[in-house]
Scaffold this motif. Structure first.
Motif, PDB file in Angstrom:
ATOM      1  N   GLN A 182      -9.845  -2.724  -8.532  1.00 57.85           N
ATOM      2  CA  GLN A 182      -9.018  -2.958  -9.708  1.00 57.85           C
ATOM      3  C   GLN A 182      -9.435  -2.031 -10.857  1.00 57.85           C
ATOM      4  O   GLN A 182     -10.622  -1.818 -11.107  1.00 57.85           O
ATOM      5  N   TYR A 183      -8.445  -1.464 -11.532  1.00 57.64           N
ATOM      6  CA  TYR A 183      -8.672  -0.605 -12.691  1.00 57.64           C
ATOM      7  C   TYR A 183      -9.443   0.675 -12.372  1.00 57.64           C
ATOM      8  O   TYR A 183     -10.025   1.284 -13.274  1.00 57.64           O
ATOM      9  N   CYS A 184      -9.446   1.114 -11.132  1.00 56.12           N
ATOM     10  CA  CYS A 184      -9.995   2.441 -10.827  1.00 56.12           C
ATOM     11  C   CYS A 184      -8.907   3.457 -11.175  1.00 56.12           C
ATOM     12  O   CYS A 184      -8.043   3.764 -10.356  1.00 56.12           O
ATOM     13  N   GLU A 185      -8.959   3.988 -12.376  1.00 59.38           N
ATOM     14  CA  GLU A 185      -7.852   4.769 -12.922  1.00 59.38           C
ATOM     15  C   GLU A 185      -8.006   6.276 -12.769  1.00 59.38           C
ATOM     16  O   GLU A 185      -7.097   7.022 -13.136  1.00 59.38           O
ATOM     17  N   GLY A 186      -9.124   6.738 -12.221  1.00 59.07           N
ATOM     18  CA  GLY A 186      -9.348   8.179 -12.146  1.00 59.07           C
ATOM     19  C   GLY A 186      -9.295   8.751 -10.748  1.00 59.07           C
ATOM     20  O   GLY A 186      -9.759   9.875 -10.515  1.00 59.07           O
ATOM     21  N   VAL A 187      -8.728   8.021  -9.786  1.00 57.62           N
ATOM     22  CA  VAL A 187      -8.761   8.447  -8.379  1.00 57.62           C
ATOM     23  C   VAL A 187      -7.848   9.659  -8.170  1.00 57.62           C
ATOM     24  O   VAL A 187      -6.642   9.601  -8.445  1.00 57.62           O
ATOM     25  N   THR A 188      -8.415  10.741  -7.677  1.00 57.49           N
ATOM     26  CA  THR A 188      -7.637  11.958  -7.429  1.00 57.49           C
ATOM     27  C   THR A 188      -7.557  12.316  -5.947  1.00 57.49           C
ATOM     28  O   THR A 188      -6.670  13.059  -5.541  1.00 57.49           O
ATOM     29  N   GLU A 189      -8.483  11.792  -5.140  1.00 53.48           N
ATOM     30  CA  GLU A 189      -8.467  12.071  -3.706  1.00 53.48           C
ATOM     31  C   GLU A 189      -7.524  11.094  -2.990  1.00 53.48           C
ATOM     32  O   GLU A 189      -7.339   9.959  -3.429  1.00 53.48           O
ATOM     33  N   PRO A 190      -6.890  11.538  -1.875  1.00 54.36           N
ATOM     34  CA  PRO A 190      -5.998  10.637  -1.132  1.00 54.36           C
ATOM     35  C   PRO A 190      -6.733   9.395  -0.632  1.00 54.36           C
ATOM     36  O   PRO A 190      -7.906   9.460  -0.253  1.00 54.36           O
ATOM     37  N   VAL A 191      -6.036   8.268  -0.655  1.00 50.28           N
ATOM     38  CA  VAL A 191      -6.584   7.000  -0.164  1.00 50.28           C
ATOM     39  C   VAL A 191      -5.914   6.690   1.170  1.00 50.28           C
ATOM     40  O   VAL A 191      -4.676   6.660   1.255  1.00 50.28           O
ATOM     41  N   VAL A 192      -6.721   6.468   2.201  1.00 50.42           N
ATOM     42  CA  VAL A 192      -6.194   6.143   3.534  1.00 50.42           C
ATOM     43  C   VAL A 192      -6.718   4.768   3.923  1.00 50.42           C
ATOM     44  O   VAL A 192      -7.924   4.559   4.037  1.00 50.42           O
ATOM     45  N   ILE A 193      -5.788   3.816   4.126  1.00 51.88           N
ATOM     46  CA  ILE A 193      -6.158   2.463   4.524  1.00 51.88           C
ATOM     47  C   ILE A 193      -6.146   2.390   6.054  1.00 51.88           C
ATOM     48  O   ILE A 193      -5.103   2.615   6.678  1.00 51.88           O
ATOM     49  N   PRO A 194      -7.286   2.077   6.686  1.00 56.87           N
ATOM     50  CA  PRO A 194      -7.325   2.036   8.155  1.00 56.87           C
ATOM     51  C   PRO A 194      -6.435   0.930   8.718  1.00 56.87           C
ATOM     52  O   PRO A 194      -6.219  -0.105   8.066  1.00 56.87           O
ATOM     53  N   ASN A 195      -5.949   1.129   9.913  1.00 52.65           N
ATOM     54  CA  ASN A 195      -5.213   0.076  10.603  1.00 52.65           C
ATOM     55  C   ASN A 195      -6.112  -1.146  10.754  1.00 52.65           C
ATOM     56  O   ASN A 195      -7.278  -1.041  11.128  1.00 52.65           O
ATOM     57  N   GLY A 196      -5.568  -2.326  10.424  1.00 58.87           N
ATOM     58  CA  GLY A 196      -6.317  -3.562  10.538  1.00 58.87           C
ATOM     59  C   GLY A 196      -7.070  -3.967   9.294  1.00 58.87           C
ATOM     60  O   GLY A 196      -7.720  -5.020   9.279  1.00 58.87           O
ATOM     61  N   CYS A 197      -6.997  -3.168   8.236  1.00 55.05           N
ATOM     62  CA  CYS A 197      -7.708  -3.486   6.998  1.00 55.05           C
ATOM     63  C   CYS A 197      -6.818  -4.341   6.099  1.00 55.05           C
ATOM     64  O   CYS A 197      -5.724  -3.916   5.714  1.00 55.05           O
ATOM     65  N   SER A 198      -7.283  -5.535   5.747  1.00 56.23           N
ATOM     66  CA  SER A 198      -6.533  -6.437   4.875  1.00 56.23           C
ATOM     67  C   SER A 198      -6.972  -6.241   3.424  1.00 56.23           C
ATOM     68  O   SER A 198      -8.116  -5.887   3.140  1.00 56.23           O
ATOM     69  N   LEU A 199      -6.041  -6.519   2.523  1.00 57.49           N
ATOM     70  CA  LEU A 199      -6.294  -6.335   1.097  1.00 57.49           C
ATOM     71  C   LEU A 199      -6.222  -7.677   0.385  1.00 57.49           C
ATOM     72  O   LEU A 199      -5.245  -8.415   0.529  1.00 57.49           O
ATOM     73  N   GLY A 200      -7.237  -7.994  -0.407  1.00 56.03           N
ATOM     74  CA  GLY A 200      -7.281  -9.250  -1.133  1.00 56.03           C
ATOM     75  C   GLY A 200      -6.482  -9.221  -2.423  1.00 56.03           C
ATOM     76  O   GLY A 200      -5.910  -8.194  -2.808  1.00 56.03           O
ATOM     77  N   ASN A 201      -6.459 -10.332  -3.112  1.00 54.49           N
ATOM     78  CA  ASN A 201      -5.727 -10.445  -4.367  1.00 54.49           C
ATOM     79  C   ASN A 201      -6.176  -9.369  -5.361  1.00 54.49           C
ATOM     80  O   ASN A 201      -7.373  -9.168  -5.556  1.00 54.49           O
ATOM     81  N   TYR A 202      -5.215  -8.684  -5.945  1.00 62.21           N
ATOM     82  CA  TYR A 202      -5.471  -7.671  -6.975  1.00 62.21           C
ATOM     83  C   TYR A 202      -6.372  -6.543  -6.486  1.00 62.21           C
ATOM     84  O   TYR A 202      -7.026  -5.870  -7.295  1.00 62.21           O
ATOM     85  N   ALA A 203      -6.407  -6.273  -5.203  1.00 62.17           N
ATOM     86  CA  ALA A 203      -7.343  -5.287  -4.653  1.00 62.17           C
ATOM     87  C   ALA A 203      -7.239  -3.926  -5.335  1.00 62.17           C
ATOM     88  O   ALA A 203      -8.248  -3.272  -5.608  1.00 62.17           O
ATOM     89  N   PHE A 204      -6.001  -3.476  -5.609  1.00 64.03           N
ATOM     90  CA  PHE A 204      -5.786  -2.191  -6.276  1.00 64.03           C
ATOM     91  C   PHE A 204      -5.020  -2.361  -7.590  1.00 64.03           C
ATOM     92  O   PHE A 204      -4.471  -1.392  -8.114  1.00 64.03           O
ATOM     93  N   ALA A 205      -4.968  -3.546  -8.125  1.00 59.07           N
ATOM     94  CA  ALA A 205      -4.203  -3.783  -9.339  1.00 59.07           C
ATOM     95  C   ALA A 205      -4.660  -2.859 -10.473  1.00 59.07           C
ATOM     96  O   ALA A 205      -5.859  -2.675 -10.681  1.00 59.07           O
ATOM     97  N   TYR A 206      -3.702  -2.244 -11.131  1.00 59.04           N
ATOM     98  CA  TYR A 206      -3.943  -1.363 -12.280  1.00 59.04           C
ATOM     99  C   TYR A 206      -4.673  -0.071 -11.907  1.00 59.04           C
ATOM    100  O   TYR A 206      -5.029   0.709 -12.793  1.00 59.04           O
ATOM    101  N   ALA A 207      -4.897   0.178 -10.641  1.00 62.63           N
ATOM    102  CA  ALA A 207      -5.531   1.430 -10.234  1.00 62.63           C
ATOM    103  C   ALA A 207      -4.527   2.571 -10.313  1.00 62.63           C
ATOM    104  O   ALA A 207      -3.323   2.366 -10.141  1.00 62.63           O
TER     105      ALA A 207
END
Length: 394
Positions: A182-207
């Motif tokens: 949450q709130y990781c606002e400076g990410v410039t590299e591509p994000v790759v979510i692996p198959n089978g990876c679950s995301l919790g509440n607000y995992a990337f909110a405001y990122a």
């Protein structure tokens, strides 16, 4: 034994821990006034809970000895917050256990080589004091070997780290827990979510995922729970969920954007959200509530079930078309599912279902409330191009 916490125990601000000590106990040096650094004993194995918590004068490098195996809760949290002069933190491969909030509020460069499978809760969260001061750590360095060992990112493990450019997401990750990035606002590299990876509440909110985000396809199923992408900048025109994602929670995509234009003045909207799961898709209430998606939401599921009777899955969404690519004849719908959505206005295109099921869904429970907007799939303006793109990908 407890160590004195005042400056009289130090020499020139440097703490010399007795060389025979193997365990630095709980609260040992907590809030020690004037502490600027440490000379470590030769065989230290454990740094206890709160050991250096709030040692605000520490500066320079924190070089944890390669004999240390365990780091307790809050052991190094909120260090140097009055000076922001921590330049580097080295966590060696000997470390096999790290506690909650162990490095919360840290600054500088983090070199992480710990032999663990989970980044603990709040471990590298930017603490509230540091957030106010505007200081965050500059880099999080981890080898590919170590990254491949990580199977879980804990609750708020990296939240509020606004300078983190690359997220530590490896190929074997199975869970990003609530508020993980949450709130990781400076990410410039591509994000790759692996198959089978679950995301919790607000995992990337405001990122701000300025390098984009993709989901790998595969046989493993996964879930994305409530508000996971709330107000997230996803960095792509087409936000595509992998085939394994079969469960979506409440308000997963609320207020998502692509991100700012290069001049930083205008927020661009996502053009399409594509959900590739082809089996039964479970959706929560208001999954797309006020999602800033312009062109189409495309769902490949054959059947959709709902975990909340309140519905409103596409409520108030400015999307022109909602496309059910493979839908069979066994999906009911809430009477409020499309309320406020552009797709059921004169500015939109409509709701598209397989051609042979148009009449069926016009008469179906819930769907009948929107019967004037239910249309044959092949009449969707994007049909030919999207079908061609699927054929190419196969």
């Amino acid at each position: 034994p407890m160590m004195s916490r005042d400056a009289s125990f130090l020499k020139d601000g440097i703490l010399r821990i007795p060389y025979t000590l193997e365990k630095l106990g709980q609260n040992a040096c907590q809030s020690m006034s004037g502490l600027k650094g440490v000379i470590w004993p030769e065989n230290l194995k454990e740094i206890g809970t709160n050991a250096f918590n709030y040692c605000n004068s520490w500066e320079g490098v924190i070089d944890i000895p390669n004999t240390v195996e365990k780091i307790g809760n809050d052991a190094f949290s909120h260090i140097g917050t009055s000076t922001n002069n921590i330049t580097e933190v080295n966590i060696p491969s000997s470390v096999t256990s790290i506690g909650t909030s162990a490095f919360e509020g840290m600054t500088g460069v983090i070199n992480f080589d710990a032999n663990v499978t989970k980044i603990p809760d709040y471990c590298f969260r930017c603490g509230s004091t540091v957030v106010t001061g505007g200081a965050w750590y500059d880099e999080f360095n981890i080898s590919e070997e170590r990254l491949a060992q990580i199977t879980a990112i804990g609750n708020s493990a990296f939240s509020y780290e606004r300078k983190l450019k690359k997220l530590p997401i490896g190929p074997n990750l199975t869970k990003i827990e609530s508020y993980g990035f949450q709130y990781c606002e400076g990410v410039t590299e591509p994000v790759v979510i692996p198959n089978g990876c679950s995301l919790g509440n607000y995992a990337f909110a405001y990122a701000h995922l300025n390098g984009g985000i993709t989901f790998e396809d595969g046989e493993k199923t996964s879930s994305i729970t409530d508000y996971a992408f709330d107000r997230t900048h996803v960095g792509v025109d087409d936000f595509v969920l992998g085939k394994g994602v079969n469960t979506l929670g409440t308000n997963v995509f609320g207020y998502i954007y692509k991100g700012y234009t290069p001049d930083g003045k205008t927020l661009e909207r996502v053009k399409r959200v594509i959900i590739k799961h082809e089996g039964t898709l479970s959706m929560g209430a208001s999954t797309f509530n006020t999602s800033y998606v312009t062109d189409a939401i495309i769902i490949h599921a054959k059947k959709i079930t709902y975990t909340n009777s309140n519905g409103r899955q596409f409520y108030n969404t400015p999307v022109k078309a909602v496309v059910f690519w493979n839908l069979d004849d066994d999906t009911t719908l809430s009477t409020s599912a499309f309320t406020g959505s552009t797709c059921i206005t004169s500015s939109g295109e409509g709701i598209f279902v397989p051609d042979d099921l148009v009449d069926h869904y016009k008469a179906q429970t819930g769907w009948s409330s929107f019967k004037n907007y239910i249309k044959p799939l092949t009449s969707w303006s994007g049909y030919a191009d999207y079908k061609a793109s699927l054929e190419v990908s196969e």
